[in-house]
Write a protein that holds these residues in place. Structure first.
Motif, PDB file in Angstrom:
ATOM      1  N   PHE A  79       0.838  -1.195   0.000  1.00  0.00           N
ATOM      2  CA  PHE A  79       0.000   0.000   0.000  1.00  0.00           C
ATOM      3  C   PHE A  79       0.878   1.252   0.000  1.00  0.00           C
ATOM      4  CE2 PHE A  79      -2.927  -3.139   1.740  1.00  0.00           C
ATOM      5  CZ  PHE A  79      -4.112  -2.832   1.079  1.00  0.00           C
ATOM      6  N   LYS A  80       0.379   2.327  -0.557  1.00  0.00           N
ATOM      7  CA  LYS A  80       1.006   3.642  -0.449  1.00  0.00           C
ATOM      8  C   LYS A  80       0.390   4.309   0.774  1.00  0.00           C
ATOM      9  CE  LYS A  80       1.791   7.980  -2.932  1.00  0.00           C
ATOM     10  NZ  LYS A  80       1.489   8.751  -4.174  1.00  0.00           N
ATOM     11  N   VAL A  81       1.163   4.439   1.851  1.00  0.00           N
ATOM     12  CA  VAL A  81       0.604   4.694   3.179  1.00  0.00           C
ATOM     13  C   VAL A  81       0.851   6.129   3.639  1.00  0.00           C
ATOM     14  CG1 VAL A  81       0.507   3.915   5.572  1.00  0.00           C
ATOM     15  CG2 VAL A  81       1.049   2.275   3.751  1.00  0.00           C
ATOM     16  N   THR A  82      -0.203   6.719   4.190  1.00  0.00           N
ATOM     17  CA  THR A  82      -0.102   7.956   4.955  1.00  0.00           C
ATOM     18  C   THR A  82      -0.535   7.658   6.386  1.00  0.00           C
ATOM     19  OG1 THR A  82      -0.603   9.358   3.047  1.00  0.00           O
ATOM     20  CG2 THR A  82      -0.962  10.313   5.227  1.00  0.00           C
ATOM     21  N   GLY A  83       0.303   7.998   7.355  1.00  0.00           N
ATOM     22  CA  GLY A  83      -0.041   7.850   8.764  1.00  0.00           C
ATOM     23  C   GLY A  83      -0.420   9.193   9.350  1.00  0.00           C
ATOM     24  N   LEU A  84      -1.562   9.234  10.031  1.00  0.00           N
ATOM     25  CA  LEU A  84      -2.065  10.492  10.599  1.00  0.00           C
ATOM     26  C   LEU A  84      -2.161  10.341  12.109  1.00  0.00           C
ATOM     27  CD1 LEU A  84      -3.121  13.072   9.050  1.00  0.00           C
ATOM     28  CD2 LEU A  84      -5.416  12.284   9.620  1.00  0.00           C
ATOM     29  N   ASP A  85      -1.540  11.256  12.843  1.00  0.00           N
ATOM     30  CA  ASP A  85      -1.631  11.246  14.294  1.00  0.00           C
ATOM     31  C   ASP A  85      -1.567  12.681  14.789  1.00  0.00           C
ATOM     32  OD1 ASP A  85      -1.165   8.724  16.447  1.00  0.00           O
ATOM     33  OD2 ASP A  85      -0.762  10.708  17.265  1.00  0.00           O
ATOM     34  N   TRP A  86      -2.178  12.933  15.950  1.00  0.00           N
ATOM     35  CA  TRP A  86      -2.183  14.308  16.451  1.00  0.00           C
ATOM     36  C   TRP A  86      -1.199  14.504  17.597  1.00  0.00           C
ATOM     37  CZ3 TRP A  86      -7.587  15.331  19.146  1.00  0.00           C
ATOM     38  CH2 TRP A  86      -7.776  14.401  20.173  1.00  0.00           C
ATOM     39  N   ALA A  87      -0.415  13.476  17.940  1.00  0.00           N
ATOM     40  CA  ALA A  87       0.584  13.595  19.001  1.00  0.00           C
ATOM     41  C   ALA A  87       1.967  13.690  18.368  1.00  0.00           C
ATOM     42  CB  ALA A  87       0.503  12.394  19.938  1.00  0.00           C
ATOM     43  N   GLU A  88       2.575  14.848  18.449  1.00  0.00           N
ATOM     44  CA  GLU A  88       3.870  15.064  17.799  1.00  0.00           C
ATOM     45  C   GLU A  88       4.944  14.076  18.288  1.00  0.00           C
ATOM     46  OE1 GLU A  88       6.505  16.146  15.177  1.00  0.00           O
ATOM     47  OE2 GLU A  88       4.481  17.016  15.177  1.00  0.00           O
ATOM     48  N   PRO A  89       5.018  13.743  19.586  1.00  0.00           N
ATOM     49  CA  PRO A  89       6.028  12.752  20.003  1.00  0.00           C
ATOM     50  C   PRO A  89       5.842  11.394  19.328  1.00  0.00           C
ATOM     51  CG  PRO A  89       5.236  13.980  21.901  1.00  0.00           C
ATOM     52  CD  PRO A  89       4.337  14.342  20.761  1.00  0.00           C
ATOM     53  N   MET A  90       4.591  10.987  19.070  1.00  0.00           N
ATOM     54  CA  MET A  90       4.354   9.751  18.325  1.00  0.00           C
ATOM     55  C   MET A  90       4.876   9.889  16.898  1.00  0.00           C
ATOM     56  SD  MET A  90       2.725   7.278  20.026  1.00  0.00           S
ATOM     57  CE  MET A  90       1.585   6.974  21.402  1.00  0.00           C
ATOM     58  N   LEU A  91       4.589  11.017  16.270  1.00  0.00           N
ATOM     59  CA  LEU A  91       5.023  11.236  14.895  1.00  0.00           C
ATOM     60  C   LEU A  91       6.546  11.252  14.786  1.00  0.00           C
ATOM     61  CD1 LEU A  91       2.457  13.989  13.861  1.00  0.00           C
ATOM     62  CD2 LEU A  91       2.574  11.669  12.952  1.00  0.00           C
ATOM     63  N   GLU A  92       7.220  11.833  15.766  1.00  0.00           N
ATOM     64  CA  GLU A  92       8.684  11.855  15.738  1.00  0.00           C
ATOM     65  C   GLU A  92       9.251  10.441  15.733  1.00  0.00           C
ATOM     66  OE1 GLU A  92       9.882  14.107  19.106  1.00  0.00           O
ATOM     67  OE2 GLU A  92       9.178  16.030  18.303  1.00  0.00           O
ATOM     68  N   ARG A  93       8.682   9.581  16.561  1.00  0.00           N
ATOM     69  CA  ARG A  93       9.155   8.195  16.605  1.00  0.00           C
ATOM     70  C   ARG A  93       8.784   7.440  15.335  1.00  0.00           C
ATOM     71  NH1 ARG A  93       8.953  10.212  21.373  1.00  0.00           N
ATOM     72  NH2 ARG A  93      10.283   9.441  23.054  1.00  0.00           N
ATOM     73  N   ALA A  94       7.610   7.717  14.813  1.00  0.00           N
ATOM     74  CA  ALA A  94       7.183   7.060  13.579  1.00  0.00           C
ATOM     75  C   ALA A  94       8.103   7.442  12.417  1.00  0.00           C
ATOM     76  CB  ALA A  94       5.742   7.434  13.260  1.00  0.00           C
ATOM     77  N   ARG A  95       8.435   8.709  12.317  1.00  0.00           N
ATOM     78  CA  ARG A  95       9.311   9.146  11.221  1.00  0.00           C
ATOM     79  C   ARG A  95      10.715   8.566  11.370  1.00  0.00           C
ATOM     80  NH1 ARG A  95       6.789  14.991  12.284  1.00  0.00           N
ATOM     81  NH2 ARG A  95       5.015  14.891  10.838  1.00  0.00           N
TER      82      ARG A  95
END
Length: 271
Positions: A79-95
């Protein structure tokens, strides 16, 4: 909705966001969040293939993507995936995780109940352990219907974490006793007593404060306009793989819970 109700919902949503922002540091330590074996990864793949098929470049939106666990599973399947989250610390770890694994998943800030994504944009929407936290699931489901392409699919993986049955309570007590006695593997420490109290407080005030039963989620999906709704409670393979990271009775307690995957479709336009 009255101004008082709007302020109450805003306050609760801010509290939920702050809670998950703080949880980000230990999120991947917990079985049931991160994946700790290739066997569990394969079990998740089989669940997604059963309900979504292979990606083949189709677009997928992972809502409340956290550290990207589900996003990576979808990426594995093409899949061509976009992950959406509203917690910046989660996004930092995801990236960071995506960079380390050389994945091209796009992670961006966003609210699962108001995504700001274009109409008819995604082939697939997936989320895990999101629905029980929603302040307004009816509005969220209408939003998900909007951003899906006609014929697109939503897959919800969730459960009722409020209503425990007799077996779950029994196995939970045995697990706690064995841990206190030092003869069973202790749970992975995830957060402080204060954080646990915050979790209980939030759970008592969300829409599904009395438990996110599958049938209640199905009713809301149908009211939002979704069709071809299927409830799958055959998650035993995943739970068996996760149980390897817990003591025996903790694993049995997890197996006894009301957990499910729900797939639903956005209708095609009338001919």
């Amino acid at each position: 909705m009255s101004d008082v109700a709007e302020r109450r919902n805003y306050d609760l949503r801010d509290e939920i966001k702050a809670y998950w922002s703080e949880r980000a540091a230990t999120f991947d330590l917990s079985p049931g969040h991160e994946i700790f074996s290739e066997e569990e990864r394969s079990a998740w793949h089989r669940l997604f293939l059963r309900h979504l098929g292979r990606g083949d470049g189709r677009t997928a939106l992972d809502l409340a993507s956290g550290t990207g666990v589900i996003s990576h599973l979808l990426d594995d399947l093409g899949f061509k995936v976009t992950g959406l989250d509203w917690a910046e610390p989660m996004l930092e770890r995801a990236r960071g995780k995506a960079k380390d694994r050389k994945r091209t998943i796009a992670f961006q800030m966003g609210d699962a109940e108001n995504t700001m994504e274009p109409d008819d944009h995604y082939d697939i929407i997936v989320n895990r352990h999101l629905v029980w936290t929603l302040v307004d699931p009816a509005a969220a489901f209408a939003e998900w219907l909007r951003v899906l392409k006609p014929g697109g699919l939503v897959l919800i993986v969730d459960g009722d974490f409020v209503n425990t049955n007799a077996l779950e309570r029994f196995f939970g007590k045995l697990s706690a006793w064995g841990q206190r006695a030092g003869i069973l593997r202790p749970d992975t420490p995830m957060h402080s007593r204060e954080m646990m109290e915050t979790h209980r407080s939030i759970l008592s005030r969300v829409y599904f404060a009395n438990g996110a039963r599958a049938e209640a989620v199905v009713d809301l999906l149908r009211n939002a306009g979704f069709t071809d709704i299927e409830v799958d409670t055959d998650l035993g393979e995943i739970h068996r793989m996760q149980a390897r990271n817990w003591n025996f009775f903790k694993g049995l307690a997890r197996k006894s819970q009301h957990r499910y995957a729900i797939r639903a479709s956005k209708p095609l336009p009338a001919a």
